[in-house]
Design an enzyme around this catalytic site. Structure first.
Site, PDB file in Angstrom:
ATOM      1  N   GLY A   1       3.150   3.618  13.577  1.00  0.00           N
ATOM      2  CA  GLY A   1       3.844   2.347  13.838  1.00  0.00           C
ATOM      3  C   GLY A   1       3.235   1.622  15.027  1.00  0.00           C
TER       4      GLY A   1
ATOM      5  N   CYS B   1      13.450  10.374   7.652  1.00  0.00           N
ATOM      6  CA  CYS B   1      13.370   9.906   9.038  1.00  0.00           C
ATOM      7  C   CYS B   1      14.716   9.988   9.746  1.00  0.00           C
ATOM      8  CB  CYS B   1      12.813   8.490   9.086  1.00  0.00           C
ATOM      9  SG  CYS B   1      13.573   7.433   7.877  1.00  0.00           S
TER      10      CYS B   1
ATOM     11  N   LYS C   1       0.848  -1.199   0.000  1.00  0.00           N
ATOM     12  CA  LYS C   1       0.000   0.000   0.000  1.00  0.00           C
ATOM     13  C   LYS C   1       0.879   1.244   0.000  1.00  0.00           C
ATOM     14  CE  LYS C   1      -1.889   2.695   2.969  1.00  0.00           C
ATOM     15  NZ  LYS C   1      -1.721   3.966   2.232  1.00  0.00           N
TER      16      LYS C   1
ATOM     17  N   GLU D   1       9.631  15.024  16.176  1.00  0.00           N
ATOM     18  CA  GLU D   1      10.030  14.963  14.771  1.00  0.00           C
ATOM     19  C   GLU D   1       9.188  15.960  13.968  1.00  0.00           C
ATOM     20  OE1 GLU D   1       9.220  11.315  12.561  1.00  0.00           O
ATOM     21  OE2 GLU D   1      11.235  11.475  11.708  1.00  0.00           O
TER      22      GLU D   1
ATOM     23  N   GLU E   1       9.973   0.672  10.546  1.00  0.00           N
ATOM     24  CA  GLU E   1      11.034   1.679  10.387  1.00  0.00           C
ATOM     25  C   GLU E   1      10.351   3.019  10.605  1.00  0.00           C
ATOM     26  OE1 GLU E   1      12.948   4.484   9.235  1.00  0.00           O
ATOM     27  OE2 GLU E   1      13.023   3.734   7.173  1.00  0.00           O
TER      28      GLU E   1
ATOM     29  N   GLY F   1       7.032   4.639   8.432  1.00  0.00           N
ATOM     30  CA  GLY F   1       6.230   5.846   8.618  1.00  0.00           C
ATOM     31  C   GLY F   1       6.448   6.403  10.006  1.00  0.00           C
ATOM     32  N   SER F   2       5.442   7.119  10.500  1.00  0.00           N
ATOM     33  CA  SER F   2       5.603   7.790  11.791  1.00  0.00           C
ATOM     34  C   SER F   2       5.551   6.780  12.944  1.00  0.00           C
ATOM     35  CB  SER F   2       4.487   8.815  11.961  1.00  0.00           C
ATOM     36  OG  SER F   2       3.234   8.175  11.893  1.00  0.00           O
ATOM     37  N   THR F   3       6.184   7.141  14.034  1.00  0.00           N
ATOM     38  CA  THR F   3       6.184   6.287  15.221  1.00  0.00           C
ATOM     39  C   THR F   3       4.757   6.097  15.734  1.00  0.00           C
ATOM     40  OG1 THR F   3       8.448   6.801  15.816  1.00  0.00           O
ATOM     41  CG2 THR F   3       7.004   6.170  17.633  1.00  0.00           C
ATOM     42  N   GLU F   4       3.973   7.174  15.646  1.00  0.00           N
ATOM     43  CA  GLU F   4       2.578   7.115  16.090  1.00  0.00           C
ATOM     44  C   GLU F   4       1.803   6.015  15.325  1.00  0.00           C
ATOM     45  OE1 GLU F   4       1.027  10.924  15.165  1.00  0.00           O
ATOM     46  OE2 GLU F   4      -1.002  10.373  15.759  1.00  0.00           O
TER      47      GLU F   4
END
Ligand code: ADP
Length: 502
Positions: free
Chosen positions: A243, A294, A185, A396, A260, A238-241
């Site tokens: 993730g 990132c 995706k 970030e 990642e 993508g973002s940690t959120e």
């Protein structure tokens, strides 16, 4: 061969979903548009995948995994990957132009950084296909024990918008080399080049259903993929959120996960460094790809003694960066990817001021040529007088915004550098090799650059410590994520089995 739609075309591009080797509309019939971030104009209309389409794609990937793909030799898998790398090289100019139109990155980056690395990743993993091997284990007695290294199965892969094609390559290449099938995706902001890649995947000869590409939104298509009981592994960048959402969604089925995620990398300049090189490295660390990286060196630690010299050079050079039309080869920075990202960056200028930092350079919209006034551009921006506890040093931002923090001694520096939830990357500029290697050992990060920044190679692993994620992409380490080990025991004695055989 002209499978890639040329970038100059005036007619609106249209893309369908790529499922089971077919180009199809979404079950819902819905589409969405993707803008060109340098003008705000619509670039393409794209079919919008949702759960029903993800279900179809996962079923197709499962059929391919258990059918034709499993019968194909490792050599042929490698040959297909190699052919794909060649097709990408042949179409590099059109793909780079489209990447620039969809993402906004300068053409000099898409053409000379992204596309060569995309081809390199497929070429590198083409070589691995025939070298994935099991082992024989020296177990005692008349027993033979060996391992089989098998594909994990159907892999869901969710990728971001900052390096659309390259992130697809990082995910697809090792997964295919190891014999998996895939539902990919792309990010809703940048779906176009992944769809063009789908055409080249077909042309390279991969059987139907081995790779399925479904553009759609994260909350719908992405969430359906991450929580799907029919996938064996989910890989996300993508973002940690997000993730954390993925890991939670995967937990119910205990789907294997690799992540990642974000970063807030310390880029450290000691007084004994080659200062001009360090200034160039700091710029490369934060302004490359409009700071939407990132591993961007967004916390710039500068030794107190050289602060004035360093900052005056950094400011002078940052103010000379040519920001504007990303298709112009002289442009060094294009627009941010979206209006949302631009707004987010602007809000951090406010937080910096509120917390007492100084906007040393930039902080607003650049002067633009006619035709680009509706684009999402932002100036290269430097905050000085930052302390490591401020929001601009901890969160970030994902933009061309660097926070400069000064330090006096190495111990204090290391404490501050490691004082972050992230641990993706770090840079150090010094002529003292002992210090450089000591730092490399003591910093909590998955990648360390010494007197350089943003270096990548398909053979070298990349991934994060702490909340920057788990798993390593590229290099042989990536194969760990896309294979599983089976241990096989064989009796060589022919004797009755232990006490039950008596
Ligand atoms: P950014 O915040 O930089 O846009 P995200 O982490 O939101 O990055 O997006 C990266 C990828 O994750 C995109 O493909 C996006 O569609 C997808 N995504 C976003 N939210 C979700 C979600 N809840 N579940 C699965 N995928 C998601």
């Amino acid at each position: 061969m002209s499978s890639v739609q040329p970038a100059e075309t005036n007619t609106m591009r249209k893309y369908q979903l790529f499922i089971d080797g077919q180009w199809v509309d979404a079950e819902s019939g819905k589409t969405f548009t993707t803008p060109n971030p340098s003008t705000g104009e619509t670039l393409a209309e794209v079919a919008e995948a949702d759960k029903a389409d993800i279900d179809k794609a996962v079923a197709a990937a499962r059929r391919a995994l258990e059918g034709k793909w499993s019968k194909i030799s490792a050599r042929d898998r490698g040959r297909m990957l190699y052919k794909l790398s060649q097709l990408i090289e042949q179409h590099a100019t059109e793909l780079a132009q489209l990447e620039t139109q969809d993402n906004g990155k300068p053409i000099r980056e898409s053409l000379f950084v992204d596309l060569p690395q995309v081809a390199e990743n497929f070429e590198y993993f083409a070589g691995w296909a025939t070298k994935i091997e099991g082992e024989t284990i020296p177990v005692p007695g008349d027993m033979f024990n060996y391992t089989l290294r098998e594909p994990v199965g159907v892999c869901g892969q969710i990728i971001p918008w900052n390096f659309p094609l390259l992130m697809a390559a990082w995910k697809l290449a090792p997964a295919l080399a190891a014999g998996n099938t895939i539902v990919l995706k792309p990010a809703e902001q940048t779906p176009t080049t992944a769809m063009e890649l789908g055409k080249l995947i077909q042309e390279a000869g991969f059987p139907d259903g081995v790779v399925n590409i479904l553009p759609g939104y994260g909350e719908t298509a992405g969430a359906a993929l991450a929580s799907h009981p029919g996938i064996d592994k989910i890989a996300f960048t993508g973002s940690t959120e997000v993730g954390k959402l993925i890991a939670r969604a995967a937990a119910d089925n205990l789907t294997k996960v690799s992540l990642e995620l974000g970063g807030k990398a310390p880029n450290i300049v000691f007084a004994d460094a080659d200062i001009e090189q360090a200034v160039n490295g700091a710029m490369m660390g934060i302004f490359f790809n409009q700071g939407q990286v990132c591993c961007a060196g967004s916390r710039l630690f500068v030794e107190e003694r050289v602060k004035d010299q360093f900052l005056s050079s950094l400011k002078e050079k940052a103010e000379k960066i040519k920001v504007g039309d990303p298709l112009d080869k002289a442009t060094l920075m294009g627009p941010q990817v979206s209006c949302e990202q631009l707004d987010r960056i602007k809000s951090y200028v406010g937080y910096a001021r509120d917390e007492g930092a100084t906007v040393l350079s930039g902080g607003g919209s650049p002067q633009l040529d006619e035709g680009f006034k509706n684009g999402y551009f932002f100036q290269p921006t430097i905050f000085s007088d930052v302390s490591n506890s401020m929001r601009v040093a901890q969160e970030e931002i994902f933009g061309p915004v660097v926070s400069v923090i000064t330090f006096k001694d190495e111990d204090d520096l290391l404490k501050q550098a490691n004082d972050t939830i992230y641990g993706l990357s770090a840079g150090i500029w010094t002529r003292d090799i002992v210090r450089a290697h000591r730092f490399a050992k003591e910093i909590h990060a998955g990648v360390v650059w010494i007197n350089t920044y943003n270096m990548f190679n398909a053979a070298s692993p990349f991934g994060g410590y702490k909340q920057s994620g788990y798993g390593r992409e590229m290099g042989k380490h990536a194969l760990e994520m896309y294979t599983q080990v089976k241990s096989v025991w064989v009796d060589l004695s022919g004797k009755p089995i232990g006490w039950f055989g008596k």
